[in-house]
Design an enzyme around this catalytic site. Structure first.
Site, short mmCIF file in Angstrom:
data_model
loop_
_atom_site.label_atom_id
_atom_site.label_comp_id
_atom_site.label_asym_id
_atom_site.label_seq_id
_atom_site.Cartn_x
_atom_site.Cartn_y
_atom_site.Cartn_z
N SER A 1 0.83 -0.97 0.04
CA SER A 1 -0.27 -0.02 0.11
C SER A 1 0.39 1.77 0.01
O SER A 1 0.63 2.18 -0.23
CB SER A 1 -0.93 0.56 1.39
OG SER A 1 -0.18 -0.21 2.30
N TYR B 1 12.41 1.17 -3.41
CA TYR B 1 11.58 0.11 -2.98
C TYR B 1 10.00 0.76 -3.49
O TYR B 1 9.49 -0.65 -3.95
CB TYR B 1 11.41 0.27 -1.25
CG TYR B 1 9.94 -0.44 -0.37
CD1 TYR B 1 10.25 -2.17 -0.87
CD2 TYR B 1 8.67 -0.22 -0.50
CE1 TYR B 1 8.96 -2.97 -0.23
CE2 TYR B 1 7.65 -1.08 0.19
CZ TYR B 1 8.12 -2.03 0.42
OH TYR B 1 6.63 -2.88 0.53
#
Length: 401
Positions: free
Chosen positions: A296, A308
């Site tokens: 999320s 990331y």
């Protein structure tokens, strides 16, 4: 069961330009009489030798529909084959076909369009005197058969390869799929004890599992896992990619470029290699399920997480691309994006931070690894058979887009 029900569906990918098929027709009086009965065309020129001579023909003229029927037969049974639909033609009759003639009808592949699933055929018919009696073209659509999971996987133990399965979400997925009756390959990086514990937990509940170690950031790492799975079970039906490098937060300007490569190697490269290695056999069986774990954080975009976040977005791009390319073979490719999951990272955050995140979540709790595993179970199970290219949020009601 009727023989035609066992006929193999036309395989568009296997149809080569230049391929041909032929059938020979013997035009006797019985064949012509049956054509007249079928079509209602009882024109005397077809049925009465005297009438045929009266109109300048040496003997009865065979119905053109007999030749067209031969073309239809070739299309539906030979080239492209079962399931094909002939939707357009431009065929010219150049000479009459007479009772007593032998005519060979040939179709040859001129062009194949994979995007529209249309095959263009050259059509030619000639008699034993090498007189071309008809020629032209036919366009044929080759629909993909509608295959459902319940019918494609009967009498077949499904095998799931789960990466990053020694801890956290990966382990929860491995144990959940094993509980559903799948044989599971517990893929892991270096923690042999944890991987063995996962396998032991599955065995304790009557499931099938084996562990396989590989460094997915290294060349050949994905192949090592696939080879181990094939050695243990002989096939792979499900890929769940939960492996991750250590997640380190750092300001972008202090982040070495190699950090981007590390995340890309695991999230994108390894998943792509796993798909390339397993998809050919999945295509042959016309069944496959692939799921990759995202986050999320792709929506929330926290600071100091550039490598990331970037790699996770790229992984979803790969997921969407694979869903499009592999879909015609009943292979679904999806993603699951959990919010913060209770585990080592939440322990490191401290009680105050965990409480703050809990209050922001409409369901007023953090996700458990089992919540994510159940979402994966849905996507690889019968209920998710018509879901592909999706990113399923497991966020407790927090915004996902």
């Amino acid at each position: 069961m009727n023989a035609h029900l066992n006929r193999r569906w036309a395989d568009l990918a296997a149809i080569a330009v230049g391929a041909s098929a032929a059938v020979t027709l013997h035009l006797d009086e019985e064949t012509i009489a049956r054509a007249a009965e079928l079509t209602g065309d009882d024109n005397p020129i077809h049925l009465d030798p005297a009438a045929a001579r009266e109109f300048g023909q040496s003997r009865q003229v065979a119905h053109g529909v007999i030749l067209l029927g031969a073309v239809s037969r070739l299309i539906g049974t030979e080239l492209p084959g079962a399931g094909s639909v002939w939707f357009q033609n431009d065929i010219e009759f150049l000479a009459p076909m007479y009772v007593g003639d032998t005519v060979t009808v040939t179709v040859t592949v001129r062009k194949v369009s994979l995007s529209t699933r249309v095959v263009l055929l050259d059509v030619m018919a000639e008699n034993t005197s090498k007189v071309v009696v008809a020629q032209g073209r036919a366009q044929v659509r080759v629909p993909a058969p509608v295959l459902k999971q319940d019918t494609t996987m009967q009498n077949h133990v499904r095998v799931a390869l789960v990466t990053g399965a020694s801890h956290g979400i990966g382990r929860a997925v491995a144990e959940t799929l094993a509980a559903d009756g799948m044989a599971v390959v517990v893929g892991y990086g270096s923690d042999t004890a944890a991987a063995d514990a996962c396998v032991a937990a599955i065995h304790a509940k009557g499931g099938q599992a084996t562990a396989a170690a590989a460094d997915l950031a290294a060349p050949g790492g994905a192949k090592k896992l696939v080879d181990a799975a094939m050695a243990s079970y002989g096939h792979i039906d499900v890929i769940v990619h939960a492996a991750t490098p250590a997640i380190v937060a750092a300001p972008f300007l202090e982040t070495p470029i190699d950090a981007f490569r590390t995340y890309f190697d695991i999230y994108v490269g390894a998943f792509a290699e796993l798909a390339q290695l397993t998809a050919p056999a999945m295509k042959e069986r016309r069944f496959g399920r692939m799921v990759t774990l995202l986050s999320s954080a792709m929506t929330e975009v926290p600071a100091k997480m550039a490598p990331y976040i970037t790699a996770k977005h790229a992984a979803f791009g790969l997921c969407r691309a694979l869903a499009v390319e592999l879909g015609p073979w009943n292979i679904t490719v999806n993603a699951v994006s959990p919010s913060m999951v209770v585990g080592r990272r939440t322990d490191e955050l401290g009680a105050a931070a965990r409480e703050s995140m809990t209050r922001k979540t409409p369901l007023r709790r953090l996700a458990e690894a089992e919540d994510v595993a159940k979402a994966v179970r849905f996507l690889v199970g019968p209920a998710g058979a018509f879901v592909s290219g999706a990113n399923l949020p497991v966020t407790g009601g927090m915004p996902s887009a």
